[in-house]
Write a protein that holds these residues in place. Structure first.
Motif, PDB file in Angstrom:
ATOM      1  N   PHE A   5       0.911  -1.134   0.043  1.00  0.00           N
ATOM      2  CA  PHE A   5      -0.036  -0.065   0.058  1.00  0.00           C
ATOM      3  C   PHE A   5       0.782   1.293   0.079  1.00  0.00           C
ATOM      4  N   ILE A   6       1.956   1.140   0.744  1.00  0.00           N
ATOM      5  CA  ILE A   6       2.821   2.286   0.851  1.00  0.00           C
ATOM      6  C   ILE A   6       3.593   2.716  -0.442  1.00  0.00           C
ATOM      7  N   ALA A   7       3.798   1.607  -1.308  1.00  0.00           N
ATOM      8  CA  ALA A   7       4.365   1.760  -2.426  1.00  0.00           C
ATOM      9  C   ALA A   7       3.678   2.381  -3.374  1.00  0.00           C
ATOM     10  N   PHE A  18      -2.083   5.257   2.005  1.00  0.00           N
ATOM     11  CA  PHE A  18      -1.297   5.024   3.311  1.00  0.00           C
ATOM     12  C   PHE A  18      -1.990   4.851   4.485  1.00  0.00           C
ATOM     13  N   GLU A  19      -3.389   5.086   4.552  1.00  0.00           N
ATOM     14  CA  GLU A  19      -4.429   4.768   5.363  1.00  0.00           C
ATOM     15  C   GLU A  19      -4.683   3.134   5.338  1.00  0.00           C
ATOM     16  N   LEU A  20      -4.556   2.730   4.171  1.00  0.00           N
ATOM     17  CA  LEU A  20      -4.790   1.250   4.081  1.00  0.00           C
ATOM     18  C   LEU A  20      -3.635   0.410   4.768  1.00  0.00           C
ATOM     19  N   ALA A  21      -2.449   1.174   4.539  1.00  0.00           N
ATOM     20  CA  ALA A  21      -1.137   0.467   5.204  1.00  0.00           C
ATOM     21  C   ALA A  21      -1.177   0.509   6.665  1.00  0.00           C
ATOM     22  N   ASN A  77      -0.587  -1.444  12.035  1.00  0.00           N
ATOM     23  CA  ASN A  77      -0.833  -0.311  12.618  1.00  0.00           C
ATOM     24  C   ASN A  77       0.685  -0.064  13.289  1.00  0.00           C
ATOM     25  N   SER A  78       1.524  -0.770  13.209  1.00  0.00           N
ATOM     26  CA  SER A  78       2.878  -0.503  13.897  1.00  0.00           C
ATOM     27  C   SER A  78       3.929   0.146  12.741  1.00  0.00           C
ATOM     28  N   ASN A  79       3.472   0.383  11.434  1.00  0.00           N
ATOM     29  CA  ASN A  79       4.215   0.755  10.389  1.00  0.00           C
ATOM     30  C   ASN A  79       4.559   2.314  10.327  1.00  0.00           C
ATOM     31  N   THR A  80       5.778   2.387  10.658  1.00  0.00           N
ATOM     32  CA  THR A  80       6.286   3.859  10.900  1.00  0.00           C
ATOM     33  C   THR A  80       6.170   4.563   9.564  1.00  0.00           C
ATOM     34  N   HIS A  81       6.636   3.953   8.451  1.00  0.00           N
ATOM     35  CA  HIS A  81       6.652   4.519   7.160  1.00  0.00           C
ATOM     36  C   HIS A  81       5.211   5.235   6.642  1.00  0.00           C
ATOM     37  N   ALA A  82       4.355   4.401   7.086  1.00  0.00           N
ATOM     38  CA  ALA A  82       2.887   4.452   6.747  1.00  0.00           C
ATOM     39  C   ALA A  82       2.461   5.975   7.441  1.00  0.00           C
ATOM     40  N   MET A  88       8.599   6.186  17.454  1.00  0.00           N
ATOM     41  CA  MET A  88       8.497   4.733  17.318  1.00  0.00           C
ATOM     42  C   MET A  88       9.928   4.367  16.388  1.00  0.00           C
ATOM     43  N   GLY A  89      10.634   5.471  16.306  1.00  0.00           N
ATOM     44  CA  GLY A  89      12.084   5.209  15.633  1.00  0.00           C
ATOM     45  C   GLY A  89      12.224   5.414  14.229  1.00  0.00           C
ATOM     46  N   ASP A  90      11.183   5.860  13.414  1.00  0.00           N
ATOM     47  CA  ASP A  90      11.420   6.338  11.869  1.00  0.00           C
ATOM     48  C   ASP A  90      12.511   7.421  11.830  1.00  0.00           C
ATOM     49  N   PRO A  91      13.546   7.160  11.109  1.00  0.00           N
ATOM     50  CA  PRO A  91      14.662   8.395  11.168  1.00  0.00           C
ATOM     51  C   PRO A  91      14.176   9.424  10.250  1.00  0.00           C
ATOM     52  N   ASP A  92      13.357   9.103   9.013  1.00  0.00           N
ATOM     53  CA  ASP A  92      12.597  10.140   8.326  1.00  0.00           C
ATOM     54  C   ASP A  92      12.034  11.254   9.095  1.00  0.00           C
ATOM     55  N   ALA A  93      11.063  10.570   9.876  1.00  0.00           N
ATOM     56  CA  ALA A  93      10.314  10.924  10.640  1.00  0.00           C
ATOM     57  C   ALA A  93      10.817  12.100  11.762  1.00  0.00           C
ATOM     58  N   GLN A  94      11.932  11.537  12.217  1.00  0.00           N
ATOM     59  CA  GLN A  94      12.781  12.165  13.219  1.00  0.00           C
ATOM     60  C   GLN A  94      13.337  13.432  12.783  1.00  0.00           C
TER      61      GLN A  94
END
Length: 281
Positions: free
Chosen positions: A43-45, A79-82, A87-92, A123-129
């Motif tokens: 879904f993210i792709a 992204f919502e479907l991902a 629910n733990s997916n940080t990329h989504a 949650m540890g996503d480097p892009d988000a940080q």
């Protein structure tokens, strides 16, 4: 940090933390986890491809051009479907927050974007940080926000995020909000350049040509990577570098990334080498 009401916070939290029930063996749980993660990434792709198409044409139209809406809706839905799938997916979380914050997608909500970004970062996503650190530095001027920004940037640096390394290097180099530390700045620029960051490569190479002393620990690290560092002395206990050769390596990294400054610096070094050869003769 981000200003939104507690009620919105609670609503977003309730939406994001859906209940999950599991019955079965641990191996079955692992298979289920892998399956959900794989579905989420699919879904993210799809969402990312739609957003990539928006970025491709957005410079040639208005930000709120109605022709972009189908693509933005596709990105948002995927992204919502991902998140529903995993629910733990940080990329989504990160990409959905970016969509709400940056684009004119129908139903865009800055508070939702902020909550998603903070959660992804925590949650540890480097892009988000990195994104959160930048946002806190730009949007808020109080000291507390600067400390929070630095905290998240360091978290991204710990995961060798190239943009975070470059930004933190610039912070150390200028002494902005922290004690000026050239050695730390050089380390950040060096590691970011290894990740292909053109700006960091230019900064590192330029500092070398200005005669900035490279810490021995960084020279040893470079030696292990097969760079321009060399062992000297009878017992080869002392370590030295050829600053011009190392600078050239960095400018080549920038040039490979398509940076014009990289090509210009390489041309200048080549001209200087020719000039020195001419003088020798």
């Amino acid at each position: 940090m981000f200003l939104f009401s507690n009620s919105i916070n609670r609503q977003v939290t309730a939406l994001l933390h859906l209940p999950f029930y599991y019955k079965g063996s641990s191996s079955g749980f692992e298979r289920g986890l892998h399956s959900r993660n794989k579905k989420a990434m699919e879904f993210i792709a799809k969402g990312w491809n739609a957003l990539k198409e928006v970025d491709r044409v957005i410079d040639y139209c208005e930000l709120n051009d109605r022709r972009l809406i189908p693509l933005l809706n596709t990105a948002k839905e995927n992204f919502e479907l991902a998140l529903e799938a995993d629910n733990s997916n940080t990329h989504a979380r990160y990409w959905l927050s970016r969509l709400h914050m940056k684009y004119h997608v129908p139903g865009a909500n800055k508070a939702v974007a902020a909550a998603l970004l903070v959660e992804a970062a925590d949650m540890g996503d480097p892009d988000a940080q990195y994104a959160l650190g930048c946002h806190l530095r730009v949007e808020n001027e109080d000291i507390h926000s600067d400390q929070q920004a630095f905290y998240y940037l360091e978290k991204a640096v710990d995961q060798l995020h190239p943009d975070a390394l470059y930004l933190l290097g610039a912070v150390y180099l200028t002494g902005d909000c922290v004690k000026k530390d050239i050695a730390s700045a050089l380390w950040c620029f060096h590691r970011a350049s290894e990740k292909g960051h053109a700006g960091a490569a230019i900064a590192y190479g330029s500092l070398l040509l200005k005669g900035v002393k490279i810490p021995e620990s960084l020279i040893k690290f470079s030696l292990k990577r097969g760079s321009a560092a060399q062992m000297r002395g009878k017992n080869k206990e002392s370590i030295t570098i050829d600053p011009v050769e190392m600078a050239k390596e960095k400018f080549q990294i920038a040039a490979k990334a398509g940076c014009d400054l990289g090509f210009k610096w390489l041309a200048r070094l080549e001209e200087e080498e020719k000039r020195l050869l001419t003088q020798d003769y």
